[in-house]
Design a protein around this motif. Structure first.
Motif, PDB file in Angstrom:
ATOM      1  N   ASP A 182      -6.683   0.836   2.273  1.00 34.86           N
ATOM      2  CA  ASP A 182      -6.548   1.336   3.740  1.00 34.86           C
ATOM      3  C   ASP A 182      -8.298   1.515   3.809  1.00 34.86           C
TER       4      ASP A 182
ATOM      5  N   LYS B  40      -0.627  -3.245  -0.689  1.00 29.72           N
ATOM      6  CA  LYS B  40      -0.078  -3.224   0.715  1.00 29.72           C
ATOM      7  C   LYS B  40      -1.280  -2.425   2.045  1.00 29.72           C
TER       8      LYS B  40
ATOM      9  N   GLN C 104      -2.935  -1.973   4.525  1.00 30.06           N
ATOM     10  CA  GLN C 104      -2.907  -1.256   6.214  1.00 30.06           C
ATOM     11  C   GLN C 104      -3.957  -1.843   7.039  1.00 30.06           C
TER      12      GLN C 104
ATOM     13  N   ASP D 102       0.815  -4.183   5.866  1.00 34.30           N
ATOM     14  CA  ASP D 102       1.539  -3.107   7.194  1.00 34.30           C
ATOM     15  C   ASP D 102       0.951  -3.155   8.187  1.00 34.30           C
TER      16      ASP D 102
ATOM     17  N   LYS E 215       3.967  -2.582  10.641  1.00 36.38           N
ATOM     18  CA  LYS E 215       5.051  -2.077  11.577  1.00 36.38           C
ATOM     19  C   LYS E 215       4.450  -2.871  13.216  1.00 36.38           C
TER      20      LYS E 215
ATOM     21  N   THR F  66      10.875   7.119   8.185  1.00 35.63           N
ATOM     22  CA  THR F  66       9.382   7.564   7.400  1.00 35.63           C
ATOM     23  C   THR F  66       9.416   9.363   6.811  1.00 35.63           C
ATOM     24  N   SER F  67       7.889   8.683   6.171  1.00 35.67           N
ATOM     25  CA  SER F  67       7.200  10.195   5.879  1.00 35.67           C
ATOM     26  C   SER F  67       6.564  10.802   6.521  1.00 35.67           C
TER      27      SER F  67
ATOM     28  N   VAL G 218      11.706   1.254   4.662  1.00 31.79           N
ATOM     29  CA  VAL G 218      10.736   2.231   4.624  1.00 31.79           C
ATOM     30  C   VAL G 218      11.064   3.643   4.522  1.00 31.79           C
TER      31      VAL G 218
ATOM     32  N   PRO H 268       5.944   5.701   0.537  1.00 31.04           N
ATOM     33  CA  PRO H 268       5.101   6.121   1.251  1.00 31.04           C
ATOM     34  C   PRO H 268       4.857   7.723   1.213  1.00 31.04           C
TER      35      PRO H 268
ATOM     36  N   GLN I 259       0.169  12.894   0.766  1.00 29.58           N
ATOM     37  CA  GLN I 259       0.940  13.100   2.260  1.00 29.58           C
ATOM     38  C   GLN I 259       2.113  14.447   1.387  1.00 29.58           C
TER      39      GLN I 259
ATOM     40  N   ALA J 161       0.910   4.687  -2.820  1.00 29.52           N
ATOM     41  CA  ALA J 161      -0.551   5.650  -2.359  1.00 29.52           C
ATOM     42  C   ALA J 161      -1.138   5.028  -2.002  1.00 29.52           C
ATOM     43  N   SER J 162      -2.138   5.627  -1.677  1.00 26.04           N
ATOM     44  CA  SER J 162      -3.276   5.033  -0.750  1.00 26.04           C
ATOM     45  C   SER J 162      -4.756   6.176  -0.788  1.00 26.04           C
ATOM     46  N   ARG J 163      -4.747   6.641   0.363  1.00 25.67           N
ATOM     47  CA  ARG J 163      -5.926   8.020   0.192  1.00 25.67           C
ATOM     48  C   ARG J 163      -6.033   8.020  -1.256  1.00 25.67           C
TER      49      ARG J 163
HETATM   50  O1  LIG Z   1       4.726   2.125   5.975  1.00 25.12           O
HETATM   51  C1  LIG Z   1       4.230   2.292   5.465  1.00 25.12           C
HETATM   52  O2  LIG Z   1       3.624   2.077   4.660  1.00 25.12           O
HETATM   53  C2  LIG Z   1       4.221   3.938   5.457  1.00 25.12           C
HETATM   54  C3  LIG Z   1       5.294   4.172   6.115  1.00 25.12           C
HETATM   55  C4  LIG Z   1       4.950   5.459   5.881  1.00 25.12           C
HETATM   56  O3  LIG Z   1       6.174   6.030   6.758  1.00 25.12           O
HETATM   57  N1  LIG Z   1       4.296   6.444   6.021  1.00 25.12           N
HETATM   58  C5  LIG Z   1       3.232   6.132   5.416  1.00 25.12           C
HETATM   59  O4  LIG Z   1       2.183   6.826   4.917  1.00 25.12           O
HETATM   60  N2  LIG Z   1       2.808   5.035   5.847  1.00 25.12           N
HETATM   61  C6  LIG Z   1       1.534   3.859   5.374  1.00 25.12           C
HETATM   62  O5  LIG Z   1       1.362   4.031   3.757  1.00 25.12           O
HETATM   63  C7  LIG Z   1      -0.061   4.987   3.764  1.00 25.12           C
HETATM   64  C8  LIG Z   1      -0.363   6.526   3.253  1.00 25.12           C
HETATM   65  O6  LIG Z   1      -1.445   6.423   3.495  1.00 25.12           O
HETATM   66  P1  LIG Z   1      -2.128   7.778   1.956  1.00 25.12           P
HETATM   67  O7  LIG Z   1      -1.129   8.908   2.438  1.00 25.12           O
HETATM   68  O8  LIG Z   1      -3.146   7.921   2.190  1.00 25.12           O
HETATM   69  O9  LIG Z   1      -0.898   7.081   0.552  1.00 25.12           O
HETATM   70  C9  LIG Z   1      -0.556   4.532   4.925  1.00 25.12           C
HETATM   71  O10 LIG Z   1      -1.056   3.270   4.797  1.00 25.12           O
HETATM   72  C10 LIG Z   1       0.087   4.387   6.384  1.00 25.12           C
HETATM   73  O11 LIG Z   1       0.289   3.736   7.248  1.00 25.12           O
END
Ligand SMILES: O=C(O)c1cc(=O)[nH]c(=O)n1[C@@H]1O[C@H](COP(=O)(O)O)[C@@H](O)[C@H]1O
Length: 287
Positions: A23, A60, A62, A94, A96, A154-155, A206, A231, A236, A258-260
């Protein structure tokens, strides 16, 4: 030949359940000393691929973070997707995507067709034009040994009202929620589409690590045999060390994204951050 679920299961067995998000947020590009341009996003993505290769099963990207730069951004994404697949990583685009079925066919062609410039191993899709709108995409994925991850729970907290709403259509069970209905509909392909010998099906869901599945009415049995992309770990708030407790019987199917929390370590800290995330995932097996 194994389908996507079989390949994913084999890769997770070998390299664990961590999925590294790619990301390239503008703020991260700056921290990494890169320009907020397509070229910067490309360098960023390629460095993450280098660090992730051999250490995790899946990356993954984005796509929005590339799409914002227009055609140059898509060219950068093509390079990152190709590099990741050539490095032996499974790639979830990713994106969507969600639309009427006939338009979804073009998205399936873009993200899942072998030889497409944007070819990935799986793509994230939205069911909110009705889970049946994904039927052609799922069939396309099954034919090509690819996968999809359908948004179920979703998260993000603002999704709760929609995804926990009761479905009143005639084929829904009494009291069934949107999240559970989506998963039972789209997951049907896991029952007929599983390649013999594959431990998991081609249709994943997801399911955020930050949500309460009971509150969403998302039943464990509805998710049987489906890969789960979770995620919500790291930035988060959910902890990788809690994965087994959070997902219970579903935990072996869960790919923790996990991204950030990884990318924030900067280019020189990436490998150590990935190793630390993997170690935290191991902890909950002992705990
Ligand atoms: O499909 C996803 O990956 C996704 C679904 C969801 O419900 N929540 C969610 O945060 N994501 C993606 O997962 C990544 C979360 O990033 P971090 O919060 O930095 O780990 C981002 O690229 C979001 O777009």
């Amino acid at each position: 030949m194994s389908g996507f679920g079989g390949r994913l299961h084999a890769a997770m067995t070998e390299r664990g359940r961590l999925c590294v998000g790619i990301d390239p947020h503008a703020a991260l590009l700056e921290e990494w000393g890169l320009d907020a341009t397509a070229a910067g996003a490309r360098d960023f993505g390629l460095r993450v691929v280098d660090a992730a290769a051999g250490r995790v099963a899946v990356v993954k990207p984005q796509v929005a973070f590339f799409e914002q730069y227009g055609s140059a951004g898509f060219a950068a994404l093509e390079d990152v997707l190709r590099a990741a697949r050539e490095a032996g990583l499974l790639v979830i685009a990713d994106a969507k995507r969600g639309d009427i079925g006939s338009t979804m066919d073009a998205y399936a062609q873009a993200w899942l067709a072998p030889g497409s410039p944007l070819e990935a191993d799986a793509v994230t899709v939205s069911p909110y034009l009705g889970p049946d709108s994904l039927r052609g995409t799922i069939a396309h994925a099954v034919r090509g040994g690819k996968g999809v991850f359908v948004l179920a729970a979703t998260s993000n907290p603002e999704a709760l009202g929609l995804q926990s709403a009761e479905v009143t259509v005639v084929d829904a069970e009494r009291g069934q929620t949107v999240a559970d209905w989506v998963a039972s509909h789209a997951g049907a392909a896991n029952r007929f589409g599983v390649v013999e010998g594959d431990a998991l099906g081609p249709v994943g869901f997801v399911v955020g690590a930050t949500i309460d599945r009971d509150e969403l009415g998302l039943r464990t049995e509805t998710l049987g045999g489906a890969p789960i992309l979770a995620p919500g770990f790291g930035a988060q708030g959910a902890r990788l060390a809690d994965l087994d407790r959070l997902f219970g019987a579903l935990a072996p199917q869960v790919l923790a994204s996990a991204s950030r929390s990884i990318l924030g370590a900067g280019p020189d800290g990436l490998v150590a951050a990935i190793d630390a995330h993997n170690a935290e995932l191991q902890e909950n097996r002992r705990g």
